[in-house]
Design a protein around this motif. Structure first.
Motif, short mmCIF file in Angstrom:
data_model
loop_
_atom_site.label_atom_id
_atom_site.label_comp_id
_atom_site.label_asym_id
_atom_site.label_seq_id
_atom_site.Cartn_x
_atom_site.Cartn_y
_atom_site.Cartn_z
N ALA A 235 0.84 -1.21 0.00
CA ALA A 235 0.00 0.00 0.00
C ALA A 235 0.87 1.25 0.00
CB ALA A 235 -0.92 0.00 1.22
N GLY A 236 1.95 1.24 0.76
CA GLY A 236 2.86 2.38 0.77
C GLY A 236 3.49 2.61 -0.59
N ALA A 237 3.84 1.54 -1.29
CA ALA A 237 4.43 1.69 -2.63
C ALA A 237 3.41 2.27 -3.61
CB ALA A 237 4.93 0.33 -3.13
N VAL A 238 2.17 1.81 -3.52
CA VAL A 238 1.12 2.34 -4.40
C VAL A 238 0.86 3.81 -4.09
CG1 VAL A 238 -1.34 2.17 -4.96
CG2 VAL A 238 0.06 0.10 -4.81
N ILE A 239 0.78 4.13 -2.81
CA ILE A 239 0.54 5.52 -2.41
C ILE A 239 1.69 6.41 -2.87
CG2 ILE A 239 0.42 7.07 -0.40
CD1 ILE A 239 -1.21 4.80 0.97
N THR A 240 2.91 5.93 -2.76
CA THR A 240 4.07 6.72 -3.19
C THR A 240 4.00 7.03 -4.68
OG1 THR A 240 5.42 5.75 -1.46
CG2 THR A 240 6.59 6.73 -3.30
N ARG A 241 3.51 6.10 -5.47
CA ARG A 241 3.42 6.33 -6.92
C ARG A 241 2.24 7.21 -7.31
NH1 ARG A 241 6.28 3.63 -10.72
NH2 ARG A 241 7.76 2.15 -9.90
N LEU A 242 1.13 7.12 -6.58
CA LEU A 242 -0.10 7.76 -7.02
C LEU A 242 -0.43 9.09 -6.32
CD1 LEU A 242 -2.45 4.65 -7.32
CD2 LEU A 242 -1.11 5.76 -9.10
N VAL A 243 0.06 9.29 -5.12
CA VAL A 243 -0.34 10.46 -4.32
C VAL A 243 0.77 11.51 -4.34
CG1 VAL A 243 -1.01 11.20 -2.00
CG2 VAL A 243 -1.76 8.99 -2.87
N ARG B 52 3.39 14.27 -3.17
CA ARG B 52 4.26 14.22 -2.00
C ARG B 52 3.66 14.90 -0.77
NH1 ARG B 52 10.43 14.70 -2.56
NH2 ARG B 52 10.19 12.53 -2.12
N ARG B 53 3.07 16.05 -0.93
CA ARG B 53 2.59 16.78 0.25
C ARG B 53 1.36 16.14 0.87
NH1 ARG B 53 0.11 21.84 -3.00
NH2 ARG B 53 -2.04 21.17 -2.85
N ARG B 54 0.67 15.29 0.15
CA ARG B 54 -0.51 14.60 0.69
C ARG B 54 -0.19 13.21 1.25
NH1 ARG B 54 -4.83 17.51 1.93
NH2 ARG B 54 -5.49 18.85 0.26
#
Length: 147
Positions: free
Chosen positions: A55-63, A65-67
């Motif tokens: 989930a962290g890897a997906v969030i890092t790619r899709l979200v 940086r500031r969010r």
């Protein structure tokens, strides 16, 4: 560093208290406790941590940086809430002959709580625009991934 030491000592004392209480319990089944602890360890290391890392890897790619911090915190909270509430939502332990046991609409309530977590993550305040990078926590710190 002092806070970390106090927290570690407090944790050790609490665990010592728990172990002492368990050792003085005449109904303690050591095999059952060890089986439970081994199961918790396996679920944590084989299921929970890989799911969080993915989930962290997906969030890092899709979200953006500031969010990311708010989205990561909300995702972890939502996962924990879901895991804890799942037995109630699915009705495990609800006897068919007693409608007053587990009487609430747990599915709806979990959705409401997850929506509150999501809204809280969306409404998270951004850092003030007038702050310099050196004033923001975690910025320009040696060993913080800047080279």
């Amino acid at each position: 560093m002092k806070t970390r030491t106090v927290l570690a000592v407090t944790g050790i004392l609490i665990m010592g208290y728990a172990v002492a209480g368990a050792l003085h319990d005449p109904d303690l089944a050591p095999a059952g406790v060890l089986t439970f602890l081994a199961g918790v360890l396996v679920v944590h290391d084989v299921i929970w941590m890989p799911a969080l890392l993915a989930a962290g890897a997906v969030i890092t790619r899709l979200v953006p940086r500031r969010r990311r911090p708010a989205v990561i915190a909300a995702t972890i909270c939502a996962a924990a809430i879901t895991v804890v509430a799942l037995p109630l939502v699915l009705g495990f332990g609800r006897p068919a002959d007693n409608p007053s046991a587990l009487p609430s609409a747990y599915g709806r309530n979990v959705i409401v709580v997850l929506l509150v977590v999501s809204v809280a993550a969306l409404l998270r305040r951004r850092p003030a625009k007038g702050r310099k990078n050196s004033e923001r926590p975690g910025r320009n710190v040696r060993g913080a991934g800047d080279g």
